[in-house]
Structure formats: C-alpha cells, structure tokens
Design a protein around this motif. Structure first.
Motif, PDB file in Angstrom:
ATOM      1  N   GLU A 177       0.843  -1.195   0.000  1.00 21.08           N
ATOM      2  CA  GLU A 177       0.000   0.000   0.000  1.00 21.08           C
ATOM      3  C   GLU A 177       0.878   1.245   0.000  1.00 21.08           C
ATOM      4  O   GLU A 177       1.724   1.414   0.875  1.00 21.08           O
ATOM      5  CB  GLU A 177      -0.904   0.003   1.235  1.00 21.08           C
ATOM      6  CG  GLU A 177      -1.868   1.159   1.250  1.00 21.08           C
ATOM      7  CD  GLU A 177      -2.811   1.104   2.441  1.00 21.08           C
ATOM      8  OE1 GLU A 177      -3.476   2.124   2.684  1.00 21.08           O
ATOM      9  OE2 GLU A 177      -2.878   0.066   3.120  1.00 21.08           O
ATOM     10  N   GLN A 178       0.658   2.092  -1.003  1.00 21.65           N
ATOM     11  CA  GLN A 178       1.404   3.344  -1.092  1.00 21.65           C
ATOM     12  C   GLN A 178       0.981   4.237   0.060  1.00 21.65           C
ATOM     13  O   GLN A 178      -0.194   4.386   0.350  1.00 21.65           O
ATOM     14  CB  GLN A 178       1.130   4.024  -2.443  1.00 21.65           C
ATOM     15  CG  GLN A 178       1.940   5.270  -2.689  1.00 21.65           C
ATOM     16  CD  GLN A 178       1.189   6.558  -2.372  1.00 21.65           C
ATOM     17  OE1 GLN A 178      -0.012   6.554  -2.159  1.00 21.65           O
ATOM     18  NE2 GLN A 178       1.908   7.660  -2.332  1.00 21.65           N
ATOM     19  N   ARG A 179       1.967   4.796   0.743  1.00 22.50           N
ATOM     20  CA  ARG A 179       1.706   5.644   1.906  1.00 22.50           C
ATOM     21  C   ARG A 179       1.843   7.121   1.538  1.00 22.50           C
ATOM     22  O   ARG A 179       0.886   7.849   1.523  1.00 22.50           O
ATOM     23  CB  ARG A 179       2.662   5.311   3.051  1.00 22.50           C
ATOM     24  CG  ARG A 179       2.488   3.936   3.595  1.00 22.50           C
ATOM     25  CD  ARG A 179       1.196   3.833   4.349  1.00 22.50           C
ATOM     26  NE  ARG A 179       1.120   2.537   5.003  1.00 22.50           N
ATOM     27  CZ  ARG A 179       0.015   2.029   5.451  1.00 22.50           C
ATOM     28  NH1 ARG A 179      -1.109   2.683   5.337  1.00 22.50           N
ATOM     29  NH2 ARG A 179       0.015   0.857   6.025  1.00 22.50           N
ATOM     30  N   GLU A 180       3.064   7.505   1.252  1.00 18.47           N
ATOM     31  CA  GLU A 180       3.373   8.912   0.992  1.00 18.47           C
ATOM     32  C   GLU A 180       4.496   8.955  -0.027  1.00 18.47           C
ATOM     33  O   GLU A 180       5.484   8.240   0.118  1.00 18.47           O
ATOM     34  CB  GLU A 180       3.812   9.561   2.311  1.00 18.47           C
ATOM     35  CG  GLU A 180       4.312  10.957   2.210  1.00 18.47           C
ATOM     36  CD  GLU A 180       4.792  11.465   3.574  1.00 18.47           C
ATOM     37  OE1 GLU A 180       5.733  12.258   3.578  1.00 18.47           O
ATOM     38  OE2 GLU A 180       4.244  11.051   4.607  1.00 18.47           O
TER      39      GLU A 180
ATOM     40  N   ASN B  70       4.177   0.472   2.031  1.00 20.41           N
ATOM     41  CA  ASN B  70       4.170  -0.481   3.134  1.00 20.41           C
ATOM     42  C   ASN B  70       3.889  -1.872   2.577  1.00 20.41           C
ATOM     43  O   ASN B  70       2.953  -2.065   1.801  1.00 20.41           O
ATOM     44  CB  ASN B  70       3.091  -0.116   4.157  1.00 20.41           C
ATOM     45  CG  ASN B  70       3.170  -1.006   5.370  1.00 20.41           C
ATOM     46  OD1 ASN B  70       4.076  -0.890   6.162  1.00 20.41           O
ATOM     47  ND2 ASN B  70       2.220  -1.914   5.503  1.00 20.41           N
TER      48      ASN B  70
ATOM     49  N   LEU C 107       8.872  -1.247   5.087  1.00 14.52           N
ATOM     50  CA  LEU C 107       8.695  -0.012   4.320  1.00 14.52           C
ATOM     51  C   LEU C 107       9.672  -0.007   3.156  1.00 14.52           C
ATOM     52  O   LEU C 107      10.882  -0.170   3.338  1.00 14.52           O
ATOM     53  CB  LEU C 107       8.937   1.223   5.197  1.00 14.52           C
ATOM     54  CG  LEU C 107       8.775   2.556   4.478  1.00 14.52           C
ATOM     55  CD1 LEU C 107       7.300   2.815   4.167  1.00 14.52           C
ATOM     56  CD2 LEU C 107       9.336   3.686   5.315  1.00 14.52           C
TER      57      LEU C 107
END
Length: 153
Positions: free
Chosen positions: A12-15, A20, A32
């Motif tokens: 899952e793309q965070r920033e 993640n 990460l």
C-alpha cells in the motif's frame, strides 16, 4: 504449469514513493519500501535492493540447508550482494547483473558434505533459479470495484 504453492503479500502506497509491505505471515513485521532521490527519501530499500537481498538470502539458505539441514551453526555464513545497474537500448534502467558472495567459516568448509553441497546448492535456490530462467509475469491494473483497465499477456 501446476502450482506447488502460492502466497500473497499486500502493498500500500503511503506517501510519495513510500510503500508499506504486509506479509502473509502474522508474526512477520511490515516492511517499508522507498525510492532513492529524487523520487524517494531512502527510508527503506527499493525493489532492486530487495531483489538483491532475496537472492543472497536464498543462496545462503540453500547452502546451509544442504550442509546442515535443520540445525546450521550460528554465524557460519555472511553474504554480500552487488547489483549492477545498466540501461537498455531504450535508455531504461535495468538490473544488468547480480553478484552474490557467500563468505563462510570453517564450520562450513569442514563439513563432511561441503564438497558435494558447494556444487549442488544453487540448483535449490528458488529465487536465483527463477531469475536465471525468467519468470512469467502477469500484470493487471484495476480499480477498487474490480474493473480491469489493463492486463498484460
């Protein structure tokens, strides 16, 4: 091709370019991933570094399993992985070569099985053997409702 086993991990793309990774083993902590500048901030390994680490780990584990099966002595192996990045004809960055060094202690070289295992262990490393032969890859791009926008063949 029959499936001997299958696993799935979730990313899952965070920033920015930080992603993640959640593994399918509940006892394994998330990881990460991040890109290097100018895209990312090097807060975690990128995919190329992860591939190099996975290759070195698999080769080391294959050697230790061949030598000692379920009970390898602690600290008997270190590994170093180097990744040579190149550009293809279209100037796109690619992994041109992986180099893995397995550094072993006397516990390894004095094992009665060392002579046989040093010539055999690479055949049992899932990662390096798969990379060498090429891995069929199917890529799909879909939205959250499941509508497929792209699928490679």
């Amino acid at each position: 091709m029959s499936e001997e086993g299958r696993f799935s991990i979730a990313l899952e793309q965070r920033e920015g370019y930080q992603v993640n990774v959640a593994f399918d083993w509940p006892q394994t902590p998330d990881l990460l991933l991040d890109g290097e500048p100018p895209l990312g901030e090097c807060r975690g390994p990128n995919a190329s570094r992860l591939l190099a680490a996975a290759t070195a780990d698999c080769l080391g584990a294959s050697l230790l399993f061949c030598l000692f099966k379920d009970d390898p002595p602690a600290g008997c192996l270190r590994a170093e992985a180097s990744c040579v990045m190149t550009r293809n004809a279209q100037k796109r960055l690619r992994i041109g070569q992986l180099e893995v060094r397995l550094i072993v202690t006397e516990a390894v070289t004095q094992s009665p099985r060392f002579g046989r295992c040093k010539d055999l262990f690479e055949e049992f490393c899932v990662v390096s053997a798969s990379i060498r032969q090429g891995i069929p890859l199917v890529v799909t791009v879909e939205d959250e409702a499941g509508e497929v926008y792209y699928r490679s063949e």
